[in-house]
Design a protein around this motif. Sequence first.
Motif, PDB file in Angstrom:
ATOM      1  N   SER A   1     -20.403  -4.190   6.460  1.00  0.00           N
ATOM      2  CA  SER A   1     -19.351  -4.292   5.908  1.00  0.00           C
ATOM      3  C   SER A   1     -20.019  -5.267   4.634  1.00  0.00           C
ATOM      4  CB  SER A   1     -18.545  -5.345   6.495  1.00  0.00           C
ATOM      5  OG  SER A   1     -17.883  -6.213   7.726  1.00  0.00           O
ATOM      6  N   PHE A   2     -18.658  -4.841   3.245  1.00  0.00           N
ATOM      7  CA  PHE A   2     -19.217  -5.119   2.189  1.00  0.00           C
ATOM      8  C   PHE A   2     -19.809  -6.514   1.428  1.00  0.00           C
ATOM      9  CE2 PHE A   2     -16.322  -1.524  -0.622  1.00  0.00           C
ATOM     10  CZ  PHE A   2     -17.281  -0.564   0.489  1.00  0.00           C
ATOM     11  N   SER A   3     -19.898  -7.310   2.690  1.00  0.00           N
ATOM     12  CA  SER A   3     -20.789  -8.446   2.760  1.00  0.00           C
ATOM     13  C   SER A   3     -22.264  -8.842   1.444  1.00  0.00           C
ATOM     14  CB  SER A   3     -21.628  -8.990   3.954  1.00  0.00           C
ATOM     15  OG  SER A   3     -22.401  -8.076   4.201  1.00  0.00           O
ATOM     16  N   TYR A   4     -22.485  -8.238   1.094  1.00  0.00           N
ATOM     17  CA  TYR A   4     -23.380  -7.255  -0.071  1.00  0.00           C
ATOM     18  C   TYR A   4     -22.909  -8.342  -0.632  1.00  0.00           C
ATOM     19  CZ  TYR A   4     -27.836  -6.114  -2.341  1.00  0.00           C
ATOM     20  OH  TYR A   4     -28.576  -6.088  -3.643  1.00  0.00           O
ATOM     21  N   MET A   5     -21.113  -8.003  -1.167  1.00  0.00           N
ATOM     22  CA  MET A   5     -20.311  -8.149  -2.989  1.00  0.00           C
ATOM     23  C   MET A   5     -20.792  -9.656  -2.759  1.00  0.00           C
ATOM     24  SD  MET A   5     -20.210  -5.256  -4.621  1.00  0.00           S
ATOM     25  CE  MET A   5     -18.644  -6.075  -5.955  1.00  0.00           C
ATOM     26  N   GLN A   6     -21.124  -9.748  -2.155  1.00  0.00           N
ATOM     27  CA  GLN A   6     -21.052 -11.982  -1.648  1.00  0.00           C
ATOM     28  C   GLN A   6     -21.855 -12.366  -2.973  1.00  0.00           C
ATOM     29  OE1 GLN A   6     -18.780 -13.456   2.135  1.00  0.00           O
ATOM     30  NE2 GLN A   6     -20.306 -12.594   2.359  1.00  0.00           N
ATOM     31  N   MET A   7     -23.167 -11.579  -2.433  1.00  0.00           N
ATOM     32  CA  MET A   7     -24.642 -11.793  -2.673  1.00  0.00           C
ATOM     33  C   MET A   7     -24.647 -11.375  -4.658  1.00  0.00           C
ATOM     34  SD  MET A   7     -28.127 -10.755  -1.512  1.00  0.00           S
ATOM     35  CE  MET A   7     -29.542 -11.881  -2.123  1.00  0.00           C
ATOM     36  N   VAL A   8     -23.805 -10.075  -4.527  1.00  0.00           N
ATOM     37  CA  VAL A   8     -23.780  -9.690  -6.249  1.00  0.00           C
ATOM     38  C   VAL A   8     -23.128 -10.597  -7.006  1.00  0.00           C
ATOM     39  CG1 VAL A   8     -22.366  -7.518  -7.727  1.00  0.00           C
ATOM     40  CG2 VAL A   8     -23.713  -7.105  -5.528  1.00  0.00           C
ATOM     41  N   ALA A   9     -21.563 -10.919  -6.321  1.00  0.00           N
ATOM     42  CA  ALA A   9     -21.153 -12.679  -7.287  1.00  0.00           C
ATOM     43  C   ALA A   9     -21.841 -13.520  -7.876  1.00  0.00           C
ATOM     44  CB  ALA A   9     -19.916 -12.872  -5.953  1.00  0.00           C
ATOM     45  N   GLY A  10     -22.968 -13.751  -6.641  1.00  0.00           N
ATOM     46  CA  GLY A  10     -23.889 -15.076  -7.107  1.00  0.00           C
ATOM     47  C   GLY A  10     -24.598 -14.031  -7.989  1.00  0.00           C
ATOM     48  N   PHE A  11     -24.985 -12.553  -8.014  1.00  0.00           N
ATOM     49  CA  PHE A  11     -26.492 -11.885  -9.550  1.00  0.00           C
ATOM     50  C   PHE A  11     -25.509 -12.602 -10.413  1.00  0.00           C
ATOM     51  CE2 PHE A  11     -27.900  -8.525  -6.130  1.00  0.00           C
ATOM     52  CZ  PHE A  11     -28.586  -9.867  -5.431  1.00  0.00           C
ATOM     53  N   THR A  12     -23.971 -12.266 -10.507  1.00  0.00           N
ATOM     54  CA  THR A  12     -23.347 -12.352 -12.257  1.00  0.00           C
ATOM     55  C   THR A  12     -23.303 -13.559 -12.186  1.00  0.00           C
ATOM     56  OG1 THR A  12     -21.906 -10.345 -10.839  1.00  0.00           O
ATOM     57  CG2 THR A  12     -20.935 -11.925 -13.121  1.00  0.00           C
ATOM     58  N   VAL A  13     -23.732 -14.744 -11.706  1.00  0.00           N
ATOM     59  CA  VAL A  13     -23.704 -15.953 -12.236  1.00  0.00           C
ATOM     60  C   VAL A  13     -25.122 -16.681 -12.251  1.00  0.00           C
ATOM     61  CG1 VAL A  13     -23.341 -18.286 -11.713  1.00  0.00           C
ATOM     62  CG2 VAL A  13     -21.808 -17.051 -10.671  1.00  0.00           C
ATOM     63  N   GLY A  14     -26.114 -15.824 -11.354  1.00  0.00           N
ATOM     64  CA  GLY A  14     -27.630 -15.691 -12.018  1.00  0.00           C
ATOM     65  C   GLY A  14     -27.712 -15.086 -13.486  1.00  0.00           C
ATOM     66  N   GLN A  15     -27.097 -13.944 -13.912  1.00  0.00           N
ATOM     67  CA  GLN A  15     -27.499 -13.689 -14.442  1.00  0.00           C
ATOM     68  C   GLN A  15     -26.794 -14.052 -16.369  1.00  0.00           C
ATOM     69  OE1 GLN A  15     -29.046 -10.733 -15.128  1.00  0.00           O
ATOM     70  NE2 GLN A  15     -28.498  -8.876 -13.990  1.00  0.00           N
ATOM     71  N   LEU A  16     -26.128 -15.092 -16.148  1.00  0.00           N
ATOM     72  CA  LEU A  16     -25.754 -15.820 -16.760  1.00  0.00           C
ATOM     73  C   LEU A  16     -26.475 -16.751 -17.571  1.00  0.00           C
ATOM     74  CD1 LEU A  16     -21.475 -15.988 -16.153  1.00  0.00           C
ATOM     75  CD2 LEU A  16     -23.220 -14.661 -18.057  1.00  0.00           C
ATOM     76  N   ILE A  17     -26.898 -17.551 -16.246  1.00  0.00           N
ATOM     77  CA  ILE A  17     -28.371 -18.283 -16.020  1.00  0.00           C
ATOM     78  C   ILE A  17     -29.525 -18.281 -17.377  1.00  0.00           C
ATOM     79  CG2 ILE A  17     -30.002 -20.393 -15.330  1.00  0.00           C
ATOM     80  CD1 ILE A  17     -27.276 -19.902 -12.920  1.00  0.00           C
ATOM     81  N   VAL A  18     -29.679 -16.472 -16.803  1.00  0.00           N
ATOM     82  CA  VAL A  18     -30.959 -16.366 -16.961  1.00  0.00           C
ATOM     83  C   VAL A  18     -30.724 -15.966 -18.274  1.00  0.00           C
ATOM     84  CG1 VAL A  18     -32.604 -14.127 -17.170  1.00  0.00           C
ATOM     85  CG2 VAL A  18     -31.679 -15.032 -15.294  1.00  0.00           C
ATOM     86  N   ALA A  19     -29.380 -15.744 -19.085  1.00  0.00           N
ATOM     87  CA  ALA A  19     -29.337 -14.830 -20.364  1.00  0.00           C
ATOM     88  C   ALA A  19     -29.189 -16.281 -21.157  1.00  0.00           C
ATOM     89  CB  ALA A  19     -27.607 -13.777 -20.082  1.00  0.00           C
TER      90      ALA A  19
END
Length: 487
Positions: A70-88
């Motif tokens: 399904s669209f469960s990958y978007m749950q991981m994408v939400a984590g990606f967004t938080v991870g991007q802020l940590i990297v930045a």
Amino acid sequence: MSPLAVILTVSGYIAVLFLVAWLSGRRADNAGFFTGNRRTPWYMAALAMIGAAMSGVTFISVPGSVAADSFSYMQMVAGFTVGQLIVAFALVPLFYRLKVVSLYQYLDERFGIVSHRAGACFFILSKMLGAALRVYVVCAVMQLLVFGPYGWPFWANAVVTVALVWLYTQRGGVKSLIWTDTLKTLCLVGSLVLTIVFIARALDFGGTELIREVSASPMSQIFFFDNPASDRYFWKMFVGGIVVLVAMTGLDQDMMQCNLSCRTPRDAQRNIVLTAFCQIIVILLFLVLGVLLYLYVDSRGLALPAKSDQLFSLVAVDGGLPAIVGIVFVLGLISSTYSAAGSAMTALTTSFTVDLLDGPARYDEQRLTRVRHRVHLLMAACMTLVILGVGYLADDNAINLFFRIVSYTYGPILGLFLFGILSRRRPRDRWVPFVALAGPVLSALLQYAAAERWGYRIGFELLVYNALFVIAGLFLLSLGRRETEKS
């Protein structure tokens, strides 16, 4: 779509790609190859990074995965967004302050040369396997569309593909990749949007009908909170997304070379934040496309392919849609592949030259250029061999196989950096490689035991366990030593 049409489309894109690479890299020196001379405008880096975060695996695999996931990958994408802020806001200031060419130079300063080289070796292994998988997925499609009909064997397909990547990246490196990745972003997003438009028209969907049909489909479910043992459980994918992003972007020489090519840390942070939000939109569009592909197959009575990774190519090329759909599909696929492979080859060359050969410190500019060219050719040869090897293992959805590889190979890198940043302890440097190797082995044993004894499937969060094993080992190696003591 005929093989000749595919060849003409690919040839046209490659001609433009080589022109862009030549114009942007014709005056590049070693600093331009490794860091882009740190003169990249932040908005150019952001455009490049939107495409750089996508690959042929994303282009092929994500749409086909919606039937099972399904669209469960978007749950991981939400984590990606938080991870991007940590990297930045955590990693970018650190790397700019240290003025590193390779990220793994940090490990030398923090732990010692053995740790430095261990981290670089795991990156080289990780990137080589991941890049080879990405290129293999596209080579498999091109084998069906072009090389197979003309009787060319798969090994020739792989050699031609990697040779073209090697040619366009050998001179400019990061300085060229900023521009070629921008071209990739425009081609990939453009082909994605155009494909959605043409399939929606074929299904007689206007904008309102498209949203209603996709929303009503059971394949569009995003959140899964019901079964903690499932791979799709929200918290597993969300936390896994954060950790995977930090490891695969913040601690990945390939991705960070573009970010660190900006003039200032502030510019790099702007680039990363903008990339994070654009990535949400682009991946959501890929998932919407997946639903439309399955709806189209069902409406036309087409047989589903044996592998979900083949769905997009089946519909675009042989699904009865206008020829332009096949052309934009091939354009998006080729642009994503050549750019991802080119940036990976550049990062591998940088890491091998800087981390393992200590090139900038050992050689003058002229000798360093010769060494870099030889290493670049070596990386191309190795990538070709690994692509052929991946062919025997790629029996799974490619996006899942890719993240399984990441979970094992990026764990030691994540563990080393987390231990270095979050503690002041200094482990015995000469034993660090053994701890780094033990992390993936213990993770694999834990994954097997959890499934066999408790019926619990460890999914993307395996990377977390892997890093924790490495951190525990580093802590044990640091017992009884002073914080500033080096071995």
